[in-house]
Motif scaffolding. Sequence first.
Motif, PDB file in Angstrom:
ATOM      1  N   ILE A 274       0.855  -1.186   0.000  1.00  0.00           N
ATOM      2  CA  ILE A 274       0.000   0.000   0.000  1.00  0.00           C
ATOM      3  C   ILE A 274       0.889   1.234   0.000  1.00  0.00           C
ATOM      4  CG2 ILE A 274      -1.680   1.343   1.321  1.00  0.00           C
ATOM      5  CD1 ILE A 274      -2.936  -1.240   2.207  1.00  0.00           C
ATOM      6  N   HIS A 275       0.617   2.151  -0.910  1.00  0.00           N
ATOM      7  CA  HIS A 275       1.384   3.394  -1.033  1.00  0.00           C
ATOM      8  C   HIS A 275       0.494   4.574  -0.691  1.00  0.00           C
ATOM      9  CE1 HIS A 275       3.996   6.523  -2.567  1.00  0.00           C
ATOM     10  NE2 HIS A 275       2.989   6.958  -3.318  1.00  0.00           N
ATOM     11  N   VAL A 276       1.020   5.494   0.124  1.00  0.00           N
ATOM     12  CA  VAL A 276       0.295   6.708   0.477  1.00  0.00           C
ATOM     13  C   VAL A 276       0.987   7.895  -0.186  1.00  0.00           C
ATOM     14  CG1 VAL A 276      -0.576   8.153   2.343  1.00  0.00           C
ATOM     15  CG2 VAL A 276      -0.325   5.698   2.699  1.00  0.00           C
ATOM     16  N   PRO A 277       0.283   8.674  -1.001  1.00  0.00           N
ATOM     17  CA  PRO A 277       0.912   9.785  -1.730  1.00  0.00           C
ATOM     18  C   PRO A 277       1.226  10.978  -0.816  1.00  0.00           C
ATOM     19  CG  PRO A 277      -1.149   9.074  -2.748  1.00  0.00           C
ATOM     20  CD  PRO A 277      -1.097   8.476  -1.388  1.00  0.00           C
ATOM     21  N   SER A 278       1.877  11.971  -1.395  1.00  0.00           N
ATOM     22  CA  SER A 278       2.222  13.187  -0.667  1.00  0.00           C
ATOM     23  C   SER A 278       0.966  13.864  -0.125  1.00  0.00           C
ATOM     24  CB  SER A 278       2.956  14.165  -1.589  1.00  0.00           C
ATOM     25  OG  SER A 278       4.144  13.588  -2.087  1.00  0.00           O
ATOM     26  N   GLY A 279       1.085  14.426   1.088  1.00  0.00           N
ATOM     27  CA  GLY A 279       0.000  15.195   1.682  1.00  0.00           C
ATOM     28  C   GLY A 279      -1.163  14.387   2.201  1.00  0.00           C
ATOM     29  N   GLN A 280      -1.032  13.054   2.291  1.00  0.00           N
ATOM     30  CA  GLN A 280      -2.127  12.214   2.749  1.00  0.00           C
ATOM     31  C   GLN A 280      -1.659  11.302   3.869  1.00  0.00           C
ATOM     32  OE1 GLN A 280      -5.174  12.623   1.730  1.00  0.00           O
ATOM     33  NE2 GLN A 280      -4.722  14.053   0.071  1.00  0.00           N
ATOM     34  N   ARG A 281      -2.606  10.609   4.469  1.00  0.00           N
ATOM     35  CA  ARG A 281      -2.311   9.585   5.465  1.00  0.00           C
ATOM     36  C   ARG A 281      -3.404   8.540   5.382  1.00  0.00           C
ATOM     37  NH1 ARG A 281      -5.874  12.706   7.882  1.00  0.00           N
ATOM     38  NH2 ARG A 281      -6.952  12.036   9.783  1.00  0.00           N
ATOM     39  N   VAL A 282      -3.119   7.340   5.851  1.00  0.00           N
ATOM     40  CA  VAL A 282      -4.094   6.246   5.765  1.00  0.00           C
ATOM     41  C   VAL A 282      -4.069   5.447   7.063  1.00  0.00           C
ATOM     42  CG1 VAL A 282      -4.549   4.008   4.673  1.00  0.00           C
ATOM     43  CG2 VAL A 282      -4.122   5.996   3.259  1.00  0.00           C
ATOM     44  N   ASN A 283      -5.237   5.071   7.543  1.00  0.00           N
ATOM     45  CA  ASN A 283      -5.371   4.180   8.687  1.00  0.00           C
ATOM     46  C   ASN A 283      -5.855   2.825   8.178  1.00  0.00           C
ATOM     47  OD1 ASN A 283      -7.609   3.725  11.445  1.00  0.00           O
ATOM     48  ND2 ASN A 283      -5.417   3.401  11.445  1.00  0.00           N
ATOM     49  N   MET A 284      -5.197   1.753   8.615  1.00  0.00           N
ATOM     50  CA  MET A 284      -5.543   0.426   8.120  1.00  0.00           C
ATOM     51  C   MET A 284      -5.325  -0.602   9.218  1.00  0.00           C
ATOM     52  SD  MET A 284      -2.135  -0.320   5.833  1.00  0.00           S
ATOM     53  CE  MET A 284      -2.478  -2.066   5.753  1.00  0.00           C
TER      54      MET A 284
ATOM     55  N   ALA B 165       2.448  10.344   4.953  1.00  0.00           N
ATOM     56  CA  ALA B 165       2.612  10.703   3.550  1.00  0.00           C
ATOM     57  C   ALA B 165       3.879  10.080   2.967  1.00  0.00           C
ATOM     58  CB  ALA B 165       2.669  12.225   3.416  1.00  0.00           C
ATOM     59  N   ARG B 166       3.826   9.734   1.703  1.00  0.00           N
ATOM     60  CA  ARG B 166       4.959   9.173   0.956  1.00  0.00           C
ATOM     61  C   ARG B 166       5.500   7.906   1.612  1.00  0.00           C
ATOM     62  NH1 ARG B 166       9.234  12.144   1.371  1.00  0.00           N
ATOM     63  NH2 ARG B 166      10.220  11.172  -0.447  1.00  0.00           N
ATOM     64  N   SER B 167       4.606   7.088   2.126  1.00  0.00           N
ATOM     65  CA  SER B 167       5.017   5.851   2.808  1.00  0.00           C
ATOM     66  C   SER B 167       4.482   4.634   2.073  1.00  0.00           C
ATOM     67  CB  SER B 167       4.515   5.846   4.250  1.00  0.00           C
ATOM     68  OG  SER B 167       5.089   6.896   5.000  1.00  0.00           O
ATOM     69  N   ASP B 168       5.255   3.541   2.155  1.00  0.00           N
ATOM     70  CA  ASP B 168       4.850   2.258   1.591  1.00  0.00           C
ATOM     71  C   ASP B 168       4.955   1.193   2.677  1.00  0.00           C
ATOM     72  OD1 ASP B 168       4.878   2.773  -1.564  1.00  0.00           O
ATOM     73  OD2 ASP B 168       6.620   3.760  -0.686  1.00  0.00           O
ATOM     74  N   ILE B 169       3.991   0.294   2.716  1.00  0.00           N
ATOM     75  CA  ILE B 169       4.072  -0.854   3.607  1.00  0.00           C
ATOM     76  C   ILE B 169       3.740  -2.105   2.804  1.00  0.00           C
ATOM     77  CG2 ILE B 169       1.668  -0.708   4.409  1.00  0.00           C
ATOM     78  CD1 ILE B 169       2.699  -1.622   7.167  1.00  0.00           C
TER      79      ILE B 169
ATOM     80  N   VAL C  76       5.873 -10.227   9.996  1.00  0.00           N
ATOM     81  CA  VAL C  76       6.861  -9.311   9.428  1.00  0.00           C
ATOM     82  C   VAL C  76       6.201  -8.386   8.410  1.00  0.00           C
ATOM     83  CG1 VAL C  76       9.003  -9.107   8.127  1.00  0.00           C
ATOM     84  CG2 VAL C  76       8.706 -10.991   9.750  1.00  0.00           C
ATOM     85  N   VAL C  77       6.485  -7.091   8.543  1.00  0.00           N
ATOM     86  CA  VAL C  77       6.062  -6.105   7.550  1.00  0.00           C
ATOM     87  C   VAL C  77       7.288  -5.318   7.119  1.00  0.00           C
ATOM     88  CG1 VAL C  77       3.753  -5.919   8.540  1.00  0.00           C
ATOM     89  CG2 VAL C  77       5.528  -4.297   9.241  1.00  0.00           C
ATOM     90  N   GLU C  78       7.256  -4.795   5.898  1.00  0.00           N
ATOM     91  CA  GLU C  78       8.354  -3.994   5.367  1.00  0.00           C
ATOM     92  C   GLU C  78       7.862  -2.570   5.173  1.00  0.00           C
ATOM     93  OE1 GLU C  78       9.832  -5.840   1.849  1.00  0.00           O
ATOM     94  OE2 GLU C  78       9.955  -7.820   2.779  1.00  0.00           O
TER      95      GLU C  78
ATOM     96  N   GLU D 179       7.035   6.476   7.126  1.00  0.00           N
ATOM     97  CA  GLU D 179       6.736   6.634   8.550  1.00  0.00           C
ATOM     98  C   GLU D 179       5.397   5.971   8.868  1.00  0.00           C
ATOM     99  OE1 GLU D 179       6.793  10.056  12.059  1.00  0.00           O
ATOM    100  OE2 GLU D 179       6.606  10.672   9.964  1.00  0.00           O
ATOM    101  N   ALA D 180       5.347   5.272   9.992  1.00  0.00           N
ATOM    102  CA  ALA D 180       4.113   4.590  10.390  1.00  0.00           C
ATOM    103  C   ALA D 180       4.007   4.545  11.905  1.00  0.00           C
ATOM    104  CB  ALA D 180       4.071   3.174   9.821  1.00  0.00           C
TER     105      ALA D 180
END
Length: 309
Positions: A101-111, A123-127, A139-141, A145-146
Motif C-alpha cells: 500500500i502506497h500513500v501519496p504526498s499530503g495524505q495519510r491512511v489508517n488500516m 505521507a509518501r510511505s509504503d508498507i 513481518v512487515v516492510e 513513517e508509520a
Amino acid sequence: MKKETLYKFFNGKASLEEKMQIREWMEASPENEEILIKDRKFFDYVSLLVSERKANKKTDRQNTFFPELLKIASVILLTIGIGYLYIQYDESRLSIATQTIHVPSGQRVNMQLPDGTNVWLNARSDIRYPVSFGKKERVVELNGEAYFEVAENKEIPFVVKTIKGEVEVLGTDFNVESYNDRDDFETTLIKGRVIVRSADKQETVVLAPDHKAVLQHGKFNVEKVDDYTAYRWIEGLICFNNEPFESITEDFEKYYGITVEVENPKIREYTYTGKFRHTDGIDYALRVLQKYIRFTYSRDDEKQIIYIK
C-alpha cells in the motif's frame, strides 16, 4: 469460489483447508487468478474507506466526511503482489499473497493488518505485508513513517523491517520513521517494549516507554521524549513547537515530496510554533509562515523545487 471464502482469506481468517482450496482454484486457470486479484483490490479498497471514515469522525467532526474521503480514495495507490501461491503439508512453510500500500504526498491512511494490528501510514510511505501471517513471526516492510498499535501475541513476534534497521515487539504502540530517500531512522516508543536493531545487526537497543532511538553515524542515540506533538500526524496535523525554519522545511519535504532550497541564511535563525493540516498543502503553509517570518518564495513545478529568499 465463494466470495465469503475469499474474503475470509483476505482477512487472514481462512483455515488451512480453505487456503488449499483457494490455491487449487487459482492455479486452475488465468481467469481465476484475475478474479482473485480483482477481489483482493476491492477488499482492500473498501477496508481503507471504512478505516479512513472512522478516523475522520474521530479527528475532525466539524468537516464533512465524503469530500475528504473521495479525495483520499482518488489518490491512494494499491498494488497487489500475488506471485505464486503454494502450500506444503507443513503449515509453517505456508507462503501466501502479499500486498503493498502506497500513500501519496499530503495524505495519510489508517488500516488494519491481518492480525488485528492497527497502523497509521504517513505521507509518501509504503508498507508491504502478507495477507495472512505465519506461526513464527509477523513481518512487515516499511519505507516511510508509520504508527503501529500492535495486537499482542506473546508467541509470535511482530517485526517492522526497513533498509536502515528493524523493530521487534510482542504487543505495543510505537512510531517508526525510515524513508529510503532520507538518512533518518528513528523509533519512538509510546507504550510497551521494543527491540531496535540496525540493518547490519551490529547495534541493538531496548527501549522503555517515552524514549526514542535515533540512528546516527551507525550508532543508536537514545533520547527521552517529553513532547508528542510531532506524532499528531496521525490526526492529519503537521505540528511545530519552537522549531527552527530549517527543520520546518525538512518536514515539508518529507510530507509533500518536494525540495526546499533556502537562499537567505538569515531565515534559518527563525523558529515557529503552530500546526497545519496535511491537506492544507505547502503553499497555504508557506503563506501562513510569511505572516511571522519575512521571506518570499518561488516554485519550479517541473523540478519540484521551492526557492525561499
